[in-house]
Design a protein around this motif. Sequence first.
Motif, PDB file in Angstrom:
ATOM      1  N   PHE A   1      48.393  19.162  48.080  1.00 44.59           N
ATOM      2  CA  PHE A   1      48.252  20.615  48.230  1.00 44.59           C
ATOM      3  C   PHE A   1      46.849  20.979  48.691  1.00 44.59           C
ATOM      4  O   PHE A   1      46.667  21.790  49.612  1.00 44.59           O
TER       5      PHE A   1
ATOM      6  N   ALA B   1      54.695  21.077  47.648  1.00 46.74           N
ATOM      7  CA  ALA B   1      53.236  21.185  47.576  1.00 46.74           C
ATOM      8  C   ALA B   1      52.619  21.180  48.966  1.00 46.74           C
ATOM      9  O   ALA B   1      51.669  21.929  49.255  1.00 46.74           O
TER      10      ALA B   1
ATOM     11  N   GLY C   1      50.478  24.316  50.453  1.00 46.49           N
ATOM     12  CA  GLY C   1      49.086  24.201  50.908  1.00 46.49           C
ATOM     13  C   GLY C   1      48.926  24.638  52.353  1.00 46.49           C
ATOM     14  O   GLY C   1      47.933  25.291  52.710  1.00 46.49           O
TER      15      GLY C   1
ATOM     16  N   TYR D   1      53.867  27.759  45.293  1.00 48.17           N
ATOM     17  CA  TYR D   1      52.751  28.593  45.748  1.00 48.17           C
ATOM     18  C   TYR D   1      53.250  29.885  46.386  1.00 48.17           C
ATOM     19  O   TYR D   1      52.723  30.970  46.111  1.00 48.17           O
TER      20      TYR D   1
END
Length: 434
Positions: free
Chosen positions: A122, A163, A167, A414
Amino acid sequence: MTENNKISAKALIPFGIFIGLYLATGLILQIKGVEMAFYQLPAPIAVFVAIIAAFFIFEGSIEDKFDTLVSGCGDSNIIIMCLIYLLAGAFSSLAKASSGVDSVVALGLSFIPTGFLTAGVFLIASFISIATGSSVGTITALGPISVGLANTSGISLALMLGALVGGAMFGDNLSIISDTTIAATRSQGCDMKDKFKMNAKIAIPSAILTIILLLIFGAPEVTTSPTDLTYDLLSIIPYLFVLIVALMGVNVFVVLTGAIGLSSALLLLRGSSIIDISQIIWEGFTGMFEIFLLSMLIGGLSKMVADEGGINWIISKIKIFATDVRTGELGIGALVSLADICVANNTVAIIISGPIAKKMSREFGIDPRRSASLLDTFSCVFQGIIPYSAQVLIAAGFTGGALAPFELIPFFWYQFILGIFAIISILAPSKNKE
């Protein structure tokens, strides 16, 4: 110049044709099993069809309508946006040619403990996408490595790819050279560094919480490490230059020109000729042709639609529930989110929504920096979630059919956290305080 008070739902028909053609083509090709179905029809072609429709639908002489179209295409913000696209493309091509991304990946993995691989992916993806401005490029570069790490360590493959995509979207949202940032800031008339500060208040806390969750739930079952971790520190310098100088508030044209100069000097030191470097820069220019042309045509179409009262009609409907800054910001977030769901391209969604958001900002007293931040944030949230976006399709493609794009959605932590934090930032009473 007098304010245009014309209100007309009919004026939105060309926009509807553009989105409908784009969406219908993607859905039909998706049903037929075509890979990257929503990216088979070039967006500029769909806009061109919509512009032709506008000439038939709108009243007035052909000359007047053509003047309006050209005026929108040649708007100063559109031209500045396009020039930045060219410079960003040139820098990305030069940095890629100097193996900068590979060096960043190897350097990052060299310093990340093997027990923190998921969070490490990430973080590396975040840095690469901030430095390059490309979430797709980041996923493409890190995808094979992420899959390999997941397979050898016992980490959930879906979690590792979640992840990676997270990111990539974090950096895409914050980078000063990403298409989304360029489109959002130019359409709202604010500086990139100011939009960055607004975005960082939402994105960084979201990223920190995501990293904590990845550290807790993403620990590998087997301790492992990649074998080839060779890197060149010189290749990373142009990326660091862009990050540091941009955050200092230097003009984006100066930042990108300096980065191009550094990357060119690095290639010269390694034996490339001036002609080689020129060709790489040209490849970067041509790689931005589609988004360059799309921005100009959307600018022209938006001007035609606005003059006919289309944007005023949208705002009049939003006013039914939007009565202040808070509800106006929710309207902007909903508008760009819907656009991204329809076209599966966050930059296109921002270009479409930008003129409407700018007028809404004036109507409800919303800070232009804030509206630019909301456009970029909400478009990145949905671009990183919808299973037919390029980012998700590419990530799923690295599994060789083991995982379908839909199966990755629950692991886009996220993006979900960013969306929640963005809504909280709207509802919080102190959201507009510096």
